[in-house]
Design a protein around this motif. Structure first.
Motif, PDB file in Angstrom:
ATOM      1  N   GLY A  69      21.604 113.331  68.472  1.00  0.00           N
ATOM      2  CA  GLY A  69      20.504 112.667  69.151  1.00  0.00           C
ATOM      3  C   GLY A  69      19.225 113.462  69.178  1.00  0.00           C
ATOM      4  O   GLY A  69      18.163 112.910  69.477  1.00  0.00           O
ATOM      5  N   ALA A  70      19.316 114.759  68.855  1.00  0.00           N
ATOM      6  CA  ALA A  70      18.118 115.617  68.840  1.00  0.00           C
ATOM      7  C   ALA A  70      18.247 116.633  67.706  1.00  0.00           C
ATOM      8  O   ALA A  70      18.370 117.836  67.928  1.00  0.00           O
ATOM      9  CB  ALA A  70      17.946 116.328  70.178  1.00  0.00           C
ATOM     10  N   VAL A 106      17.933 110.365  61.695  1.00  0.00           N
ATOM     11  CA  VAL A 106      19.192 111.059  61.976  1.00  0.00           C
ATOM     12  C   VAL A 106      19.565 110.904  63.442  1.00  0.00           C
ATOM     13  O   VAL A 106      20.730 110.663  63.784  1.00  0.00           O
ATOM     14  CB  VAL A 106      19.073 112.550  61.594  1.00  0.00           C
ATOM     15  CG1 VAL A 106      20.329 113.310  62.024  1.00  0.00           C
ATOM     16  CG2 VAL A 106      18.865 112.696  60.090  1.00  0.00           C
ATOM     17  N   ALA A 107      18.590 111.017  64.337  1.00  0.00           N
ATOM     18  CA  ALA A 107      18.871 110.874  65.767  1.00  0.00           C
ATOM     19  C   ALA A 107      19.446 109.500  66.073  1.00  0.00           C
ATOM     20  O   ALA A 107      20.433 109.361  66.824  1.00  0.00           O
ATOM     21  CB  ALA A 107      17.600 111.116  66.573  1.00  0.00           C
ATOM     22  N   ARG A 108      18.866 108.462  65.503  1.00  0.00           N
ATOM     23  CA  ARG A 108      19.320 107.096  65.766  1.00  0.00           C
ATOM     24  C   ARG A 108      20.654 106.788  65.110  1.00  0.00           C
ATOM     25  O   ARG A 108      21.370 105.880  65.529  1.00  0.00           O
ATOM     26  CB  ARG A 108      18.255 106.100  65.297  1.00  0.00           C
ATOM     27  CG  ARG A 108      16.959 106.156  66.117  1.00  0.00           C
ATOM     28  CD  ARG A 108      16.006 105.039  65.748  1.00  0.00           C
ATOM     29  NE  ARG A 108      15.482 105.128  64.398  1.00  0.00           N
ATOM     30  CZ  ARG A 108      14.391 105.813  64.035  1.00  0.00           C
ATOM     31  NH1 ARG A 108      13.724 106.520  64.949  1.00  0.00           N
ATOM     32  NH2 ARG A 108      13.968 105.818  62.786  1.00  0.00           N
ATOM     33  N   SER A 109      21.004 107.531  64.059  1.00  0.00           N
ATOM     34  CA  SER A 109      22.261 107.277  63.341  1.00  0.00           C
ATOM     35  C   SER A 109      23.490 107.702  64.140  1.00  0.00           C
ATOM     36  O   SER A 109      24.598 107.205  63.897  1.00  0.00           O
ATOM     37  CB  SER A 109      22.259 108.014  62.006  1.00  0.00           C
ATOM     38  OG  SER A 109      22.449 109.415  62.202  1.00  0.00           O
ATOM     39  N   GLY A 110      23.304 108.642  65.048  1.00  0.00           N
ATOM     40  CA  GLY A 110      24.442 109.165  65.795  1.00  0.00           C
ATOM     41  C   GLY A 110      25.216 110.243  65.065  1.00  0.00           C
ATOM     42  O   GLY A 110      26.243 110.723  65.566  1.00  0.00           O
ATOM     43  N   LEU A 111      24.760 110.647  63.893  1.00  0.00           N
ATOM     44  CA  LEU A 111      25.425 111.725  63.159  1.00  0.00           C
ATOM     45  C   LEU A 111      25.268 113.035  63.925  1.00  0.00           C
ATOM     46  O   LEU A 111      24.196 113.337  64.462  1.00  0.00           O
ATOM     47  CB  LEU A 111      24.837 111.859  61.761  1.00  0.00           C
ATOM     48  CG  LEU A 111      25.174 110.740  60.777  1.00  0.00           C
ATOM     49  CD1 LEU A 111      24.253 110.803  59.558  1.00  0.00           C
ATOM     50  CD2 LEU A 111      26.631 110.826  60.340  1.00  0.00           C
ATOM     51  N   THR A 112      26.325 113.833  63.942  1.00  0.00           N
ATOM     52  CA  THR A 112      26.314 115.100  64.652  1.00  0.00           C
ATOM     53  C   THR A 112      25.953 116.233  63.701  1.00  0.00           C
ATOM     54  O   THR A 112      26.653 116.454  62.709  1.00  0.00           O
ATOM     55  CB  THR A 112      27.693 115.391  65.274  1.00  0.00           C
ATOM     56  OG1 THR A 112      28.049 114.313  66.131  1.00  0.00           O
ATOM     57  CG2 THR A 112      27.670 116.694  66.064  1.00  0.00           C
ATOM     58  N   PRO A 113      24.875 116.956  63.974  1.00  0.00           N
ATOM     59  CA  PRO A 113      24.524 118.096  63.115  1.00  0.00           C
ATOM     60  C   PRO A 113      25.633 119.138  63.083  1.00  0.00           C
ATOM     61  O   PRO A 113      26.345 119.342  64.072  1.00  0.00           O
ATOM     62  CB  PRO A 113      23.258 118.651  63.775  1.00  0.00           C
ATOM     63  CG  PRO A 113      22.672 117.498  64.524  1.00  0.00           C
ATOM     64  CD  PRO A 113      23.853 116.723  65.014  1.00  0.00           C
ATOM     65  N   PRO A 145      34.382 112.661  54.696  1.00  0.00           N
ATOM     66  CA  PRO A 145      34.050 111.250  54.444  1.00  0.00           C
ATOM     67  C   PRO A 145      34.179 110.381  55.684  1.00  0.00           C
ATOM     68  O   PRO A 145      33.824 109.203  55.638  1.00  0.00           O
ATOM     69  CB  PRO A 145      35.064 110.852  53.376  1.00  0.00           C
ATOM     70  CG  PRO A 145      36.225 111.768  53.584  1.00  0.00           C
ATOM     71  CD  PRO A 145      35.636 113.072  54.044  1.00  0.00           C
ATOM     72  N   GLY A 146      34.650 110.936  56.791  1.00  0.00           N
ATOM     73  CA  GLY A 146      34.841 110.137  57.996  1.00  0.00           C
ATOM     74  C   GLY A 146      33.556 109.554  58.555  1.00  0.00           C
ATOM     75  O   GLY A 146      33.597 108.557  59.300  1.00  0.00           O
ATOM     76  N   GLN A 147      32.414 110.154  58.223  1.00  0.00           N
ATOM     77  CA  GLN A 147      31.130 109.678  58.735  1.00  0.00           C
ATOM     78  C   GLN A 147      30.425 108.684  57.796  1.00  0.00           C
ATOM     79  O   GLN A 147      29.299 108.264  58.071  1.00  0.00           O
ATOM     80  CB  GLN A 147      30.208 110.866  58.993  1.00  0.00           C
ATOM     81  CG  GLN A 147      30.698 111.798  60.091  1.00  0.00           C
ATOM     82  CD  GLN A 147      30.844 111.076  61.423  1.00  0.00           C
ATOM     83  OE1 GLN A 147      29.900 110.467  61.910  1.00  0.00           O
ATOM     84  NE2 GLN A 147      32.041 111.138  61.999  1.00  0.00           N
ATOM     85  N   LEU A 148      31.083 108.327  56.700  1.00  0.00           N
ATOM     86  CA  LEU A 148      30.461 107.391  55.764  1.00  0.00           C
ATOM     87  C   LEU A 148      30.135 106.042  56.411  1.00  0.00           C
ATOM     88  O   LEU A 148      29.050 105.495  56.168  1.00  0.00           O
ATOM     89  CB  LEU A 148      31.368 107.194  54.544  1.00  0.00           C
ATOM     90  CG  LEU A 148      31.378 108.342  53.531  1.00  0.00           C
ATOM     91  CD1 LEU A 148      32.423 108.098  52.455  1.00  0.00           C
ATOM     92  CD2 LEU A 148      30.006 108.503  52.898  1.00  0.00           C
ATOM     93  N   PRO A 149      31.023 105.459  57.239  1.00  0.00           N
ATOM     94  CA  PRO A 149      30.651 104.189  57.874  1.00  0.00           C
ATOM     95  C   PRO A 149      29.394 104.303  58.744  1.00  0.00           C
ATOM     96  O   PRO A 149      28.531 103.427  58.713  1.00  0.00           O
ATOM     97  CB  PRO A 149      31.889 103.856  58.724  1.00  0.00           C
ATOM     98  CG  PRO A 149      33.016 104.539  58.020  1.00  0.00           C
ATOM     99  CD  PRO A 149      32.428 105.821  57.511  1.00  0.00           C
ATOM    100  N   ARG A 150      29.267 105.413  59.472  1.00  0.00           N
ATOM    101  CA  ARG A 150      28.088 105.605  60.314  1.00  0.00           C
ATOM    102  C   ARG A 150      26.829 105.720  59.455  1.00  0.00           C
ATOM    103  O   ARG A 150      25.764 105.200  59.795  1.00  0.00           O
ATOM    104  CB  ARG A 150      28.273 106.843  61.188  1.00  0.00           C
ATOM    105  CG  ARG A 150      27.206 106.989  62.272  1.00  0.00           C
ATOM    106  CD  ARG A 150      27.397 108.278  63.044  1.00  0.00           C
ATOM    107  NE  ARG A 150      28.651 108.313  63.760  1.00  0.00           N
ATOM    108  CZ  ARG A 150      28.844 107.804  64.984  1.00  0.00           C
ATOM    109  NH1 ARG A 150      27.838 107.200  65.601  1.00  0.00           N
ATOM    110  NH2 ARG A 150      30.015 107.894  65.573  1.00  0.00           N
ATOM    111  N   LEU A 151      26.957 106.425  58.327  1.00  0.00           N
ATOM    112  CA  LEU A 151      25.809 106.580  57.441  1.00  0.00           C
ATOM    113  C   LEU A 151      25.432 105.249  56.805  1.00  0.00           C
ATOM    114  O   LEU A 151      24.242 104.927  56.675  1.00  0.00           O
ATOM    115  CB  LEU A 151      26.128 107.626  56.366  1.00  0.00           C
ATOM    116  CG  LEU A 151      24.983 108.037  55.442  1.00  0.00           C
ATOM    117  CD1 LEU A 151      23.762 108.484  56.227  1.00  0.00           C
ATOM    118  CD2 LEU A 151      25.448 109.150  54.490  1.00  0.00           C
TER     119      LEU A 151
END
Length: 393
Positions: A69-70, A106-113, A145-151
Motif C-alpha cells: 500500500g506504500a 503498485v499501491a492499488r494492486s495490493g502487491l507486497t514489496p 507465480p502465486g501473485q499472478l492473479p493479483r497482477l
C-alpha cells in the motif's frame, strides 16, 4: 546536469555528475583515444557522437521496497531499504512519467514489496522500457507465480494510468540473489514485443532481449556502421552477437549489402530479428537470423586438425563482419577465426569496453583500423561505446 539525489548522497551511480558535459565528453574521448593509441592513428578518429546529457535513458531498473500500500521504487540504500529514485533526471520523458506513476499502480494492486533483509514479500523489481513512439514495456519481477492473479487484476489500472503500455509481463525470480530478473517470463498482454522504431526499422524488443539504453545515440551508431558498410561494396554481411538485428537490418534496408546473417545466443532476440526482417519484406534467405554461439561461428577452431567450412553458409560467406560483443569482448578463439579468414575483408567492431577491444584488435594484426568513433551512450559516467572499422591489409 544537476541532480538532487546525487547532491543529497542518495545515489552516486552517475560518477561524473556535476562535471560540465562538454568536459565529460572531451575527457572520455581523450581516454578512449589514449587506450587505443598503439592501434589507431589519431587522424582516423571521427568527432565523438553524443546526444542529450539528461533525459536519454529508455530503460528504468527499479528495486521495490516499502510496504504493501506504500511502495518505494529506486535503489537499495545499503541498509536493507530502498531509496526513492522515481524522479531521476536521466529518464526519457515518457519513461519519467511512467516511473512517477508506478508507485500508485503498485499501491492499488495490493502487491507486497519484497523485504531483502527478512526475505519476505513478493514484488522484487520493476523493469520499464520506453520506445521512440512512447509505448511502454513493463515487467514485474515476482518471487512466485502465486501473485499472478493479483497482477492480472491490476492490468486495467496500469493501462488506464499509463495508456502507452503495450507489453506487460511477470518475471519469476524465486531465489534470494543479487540479480534483477529470473529466467522465466509470463507475458500478460496480447503483444509480446515492444517496437523500437529506429530510422524506419521497427526492431522488436522482447522482454529479455538486449537493446542499447540510449536510443538517440544508438541511432547514431546504426547510421555510422551503415555508412561504413555502404562504402565497402560488399554483398554479404554477417552480424555476430546480433541481438534483435539492429546492425544487419539497418544495413540491409539501406541497400548497403545484398544479404545478411545474424547469430545470437538469445532465442527471443533471434525470433525478434526474423520478425522484423519479414515485416521489412526481406525475401527468404536474404535475412537469416539463427540462435548460436557467436564465438564458434566463423571458420575453424584453433585446435582444428583439418580446415573446415564456416558454419551456417546461408546466405553465403561474409565479406564484412559486424561484432558487438558484451564487455568481455570477442575473445581469443573468435579473434583467431577472424584473423585466419582471408576472404573476410572488413570487420566492424562495436565495443563497450576499450580494454577488451584493445586486446582483441592486437590479436588480429592483419586487420588495421580504417576509422574509429566514440559514441557516448552513457553521459554522467565513464562508460563508453566505441566503434571501429577494420580493413585487411
Amino acid at each position: 546536469m544537476q541532480c538532487d539525489y546525487f547532491d543529497a548522497g542518495v545515489c552516486r551511480s552517475c560518477t561524473s555528475m556535476g562535471v560540465p558535459y562538454a568536459v565529460q565528453l572531451a575527457d572520455k574521448d581523450a581516454s578512449v583515444r589514449s587506450a587505443l593509441a598503439a592501434l589507431v592513428d589519431g587522424a582516423l578518429w571521427l568527432e565523438p557522437f553524443s546526444g542529450p546529457e539528461s533525459g536519454f535513458r529508455n530503460k528504468a531498473k527499479l528495486v521495490v521496497g516499502g510496504r504493501r500500500g506504500a511502495p518505494e521504487l529506486g535503489i537499495l540504500d545499503g541498509r536493507g531499504g530502498v531509496a526513492d529514485l522515481t524522479r531521476c533526471g536521466l529518464y526519457e520523458p515518457a519513461l519519467a512519467a511512467a516511473v512517477r506513476a508506478l508507485p500508485g499502480v503498485v499501491a492499488r494492486s495490493g502487491l507486497t514489496p519484497y523485504d531483502v533483509g527478512r526475505r519476505s514479500g513478493e514484488l522484487k523489481n520493476i523493469l520499464v522500457t520506453a520506445s521512440p513512439d512512447d509505448e511502454l514495456m513493463v515487467r514485474f519481477v515476482l518471487r512466485s507465480p502465486g501473485q499472478l492473479p493479483r497482477l492480472r487484476e491490476a492490468l486495467d489500472d496500469l493501462r488506464t494510468t499509463l495508456p502507452g503500455t503495450t507489453v506487460v509481463t511477470a518475471n519469476l525470480l524465486p531465489e534470494h540473489k543479487a540479480v534483477l530478473e529470473g529466467p522465466e517470463e509470463v507475458v500478460l498482454t496480447q503483444a509480446d514485443s515492444l517496437t523500437m522504431r529506429v530510422d524506419g526499422v521497427g526492431l522488436h524488443l522482447r522482454p529479455q532481449s538486449f537493446f542499447q539504453t540510449n536510443t538517440t545515440v544508438a541511432t547514431g551508431l546504426y547510421r555510422q556502421v551503415t555508412d561504413w558498410v555502404s562504402t565497402l561494396r560488399a554483398t554479404v554481411l554477417w552480424d555476430l552477437y546480433c541481438g534483435v538485428g539492429g546492425f544487419a537490418l539497418h544495413a540491409l534496408r539501406a541497400g548497403a549489402v545484398g544479404s545478411v546473417r545474424g547469430v545470437e545466443v538469445s532465442p527471443a532476440a533471434v525470433d525478434s530479428a526474423n520478425r522484423t526482417a519479414r515485416e521489412m519484406g526481406a525475401a527468404p534467405g536474404i535475412a537469416v537470423f539463427e540462435t548460436g554461439d557467436a564465438t564458434q561461428d566463423l571458420g575453424p577452431a584453433r585446435d582444428a586438425s583439418t580446415p573446415s567450412e564456416p558454419a551456417g553458409t546461408t546466405p553465403g560467406s561474409p565479406e564484412v563482419l559486424v561484432v558487438n560483443p558484451p564487455r568481455r569482448g570477442i575473445g581469443a578463439d573468435l579473434a583467431w577465426r577472424i584473423e585466419r579468414s582471408p576472404d573476410l575483408r572488413h570487420v566492424v567492431y562495436s565495443s563497450c569496453n576499450v580494454t577488451t577491444l584493445s586486446r582483441d584488435l592486437a590479436a588480429m594484426p592483419s586487420l588495421r583500423v580504417r576509422s574509429a568513433r566514440l559514441f557516448d551512450m552513457f553521459p554522467q559516467s565513464s562508460h563508453h561505446e566505441v566503434a571501429v572499422l577494420l580493413e585487411r591489409v
